[in-house]
Scaffold this active site. Structure first.
Site, mmCIF file in Angstrom:
data_model
loop_
_atom_site.group_PDB
_atom_site.id
_atom_site.type_symbol
_atom_site.label_atom_id
_atom_site.label_comp_id
_atom_site.label_asym_id
_atom_site.label_seq_id
_atom_site.Cartn_x
_atom_site.Cartn_y
_atom_site.Cartn_z
ATOM 1 N N ILE A 14 0.825 -1.212 0.000
ATOM 2 C CA ILE A 14 0.000 0.000 0.000
ATOM 3 C C ILE A 14 0.862 1.266 0.000
ATOM 4 O O ILE A 14 0.480 2.273 -0.594
ATOM 5 C CB ILE A 14 -1.019 -0.013 1.172
ATOM 6 C CG1 ILE A 14 -2.140 0.997 0.888
ATOM 7 C CG2 ILE A 14 -0.362 0.258 2.519
ATOM 8 C CD1 ILE A 14 -2.946 0.716 -0.341
ATOM 9 N N SER A 36 11.838 0.998 6.603
ATOM 10 C CA SER A 36 11.375 -0.365 6.333
ATOM 11 C C SER A 36 12.536 -1.308 6.605
ATOM 12 O O SER A 36 13.653 -1.054 6.144
ATOM 13 C CB SER A 36 10.919 -0.487 4.867
ATOM 14 O OG SER A 36 9.769 -1.269 4.750
ATOM 15 N N LYS A 91 -5.494 1.757 7.804
ATOM 16 C CA LYS A 91 -6.556 0.936 8.374
ATOM 17 C C LYS A 91 -6.083 -0.507 8.478
ATOM 18 O O LYS A 91 -5.288 -0.911 7.635
ATOM 19 C CB LYS A 91 -7.854 1.004 7.580
ATOM 20 C CG LYS A 91 -7.734 0.767 6.088
ATOM 21 C CD LYS A 91 -7.479 -0.560 5.476
ATOM 22 C CE LYS A 91 -7.993 -1.846 5.945
ATOM 23 N NZ LYS A 91 -7.638 -2.959 5.013
ATOM 24 N N ASP A 169 -9.801 -7.951 6.899
ATOM 25 C CA ASP A 169 -8.885 -6.895 6.434
ATOM 26 C C ASP A 169 -9.546 -6.114 5.289
ATOM 27 O O ASP A 169 -9.639 -4.885 5.370
ATOM 28 C CB ASP A 169 -7.522 -7.469 6.027
ATOM 29 C CG ASP A 169 -6.620 -6.391 5.455
ATOM 30 O OD1 ASP A 169 -5.994 -5.667 6.230
ATOM 31 O OD2 ASP A 169 -6.597 -6.234 4.213
#
Ligand code: NAP
Length: 308
Positions: A14, A36, A91, A169
């Site tokens: 995402i 990351s 989210k 999800d």
């Protein structure tokens, strides 16, 4: 006004598909760093293996977008808030309700912005659907959210772990729309969760909700869908039927169908900038609460193992 210096944390699907392009397209932000553990980062942008390395040894930042799996999000958000940094939560906003509430309280205390983003609420058809339904009597709602997990979540081990939500999800996106467009509160009556015998999270679920005026709401979630995919919400009212399809992008009312450009992530970043500039937070836990209720009250059935 100086741009908000933002770091993107968790360079997965995402972040690559939506966050980096949305930040690049919004003059209110400048990408100051990425974090990351296993990604080399982007050319010309400071990169760190952990958020701690960035916050305690990297360039100054004003905000972070947390694009990691939900299970690690609380610690990252708490660390950012401790340093007075605004936080955008992908989210679902956390792995539990209480951790999100704790973050909200912390952000208020520190005086920075916490934004629990629900991207589906920014789909083109959702705001007009909410406005149209505000004047109507809701009779019945049907949600069909069926997709192929192998196409959309290949190799995402976290999604099958506790806190990863499994089929909820994507399902929580439908609930984020539902709780936004219906004029009355919704609560769970009954749920059946189908959990592969080798996994900790459901691959499918059937749920029944009611609103406080008694309207029946049925939800069909399934990750075993091959062929055409379905992300549809149909609302029957006293003035005819409303349908949101393609995840909220396409709205059909009794008068016709509207197709609009997909602006979910640009919309989220405009909202985040406005919240920061206005010194406010936006943390709605209603969609996550309905999922928690499904895990609290749902019947579980074991189904055949799932392997990627
Ligand atoms: P993903 O592809 O598995 O990416 C998650 C990334 O998080 C991984 O690349 C990993 O980085 C990073 N990460 C894990 N632990 C970390 C830590 N402690 N610090 C920093 N980075 C860490 O997952 P995704 O599909 O992007 O989903 C991420 C979140 O966005 C989920 O909550 C999901 O519900 C939400 N979301 C996903 C989509 C979608 O279409 N995929 C759509 C909307 C929202 P390394 O690889 O470097 O270890």
């Amino acid at each position: 006004m100086d741009p908000i210096r933002i770091a993107v944390v968790g360079l997965g699907k995402i972040a690559r598909d939506q966050h980096l392009p949305a930040i690049a397209g919004n003059a209110a932000f400048s990408l100051a760093a990425t974090v990351s553990p296993h990604d080399p980062g982007r050319e010309g942008v400071a990169h760190f293996a952990s958020l701690g390395d960035l916050l305690y040894g990297g360039p100054a930042i004003d905000a972070v977008a947390l694009c990691t799996p939900p299970q690690v999000r609380y610690d990252l958000a708490a660390l950012a808030l401790k340093r007075g940094v605004h936080v955008f939560l992908e989210k679902p906003p956390g792995a539990t309700l209480s951790e999100v509430v704790a973050l909200r309280e912390r952000a208020d205390k520190v005086g920075v912005t916490l934004f629990a983003a629900w991207h589906s609420r920014f789909a083109a058809g959702v705001a007009p659907a909410r406005a149209w339904l505000a004047e109507r009597t809701i009779q019945k709602v049907s949600i069909v959210w069926r997709e192929d997990v192998r196409v959309w979540h290949p190799g995402q081990a976290w999604i099958w772990e506790p806190g990863g939500l499994g089929v909820f999800d994507p399902g929580i996106n439908a609930l984020s729309i539902l709780t936004h467009i219906l004029p009355r509160p919704v609560f769970l009556e009954d749920a059946a969760l189908s959990i592969p015998e080798n996994r900790a999270a459901p691959i499918a679920a059937e749920l029944r909700f009611r609103d406080t005026a008694g309207a029946d709401i049925h939800m069909d979630l399934d990750w075993r869908q091959t062929g055409p995919q379905s992300w549809n919400i149909t609302v029957e009212t006293d003035a005819g039927t409303l349908k949101l399809s393609s995840g909220g992008a396409v709205l059909t009312l009794p008068g016709g169908t509207e197709h609009n450009e997909d602006l979910e992530y640009p919309g989220l970043y405009s909202r985040f900038a406005n919240l920061i500039r206005g010194g406010r937070s936006d943390v709605d836990i209603d969609p996550l609460r309905l999922v928690a209720d499904a895990f609290l009250r749902g019947r579980r059935e074991s189904v055949e193992p799932f392997n990627d």
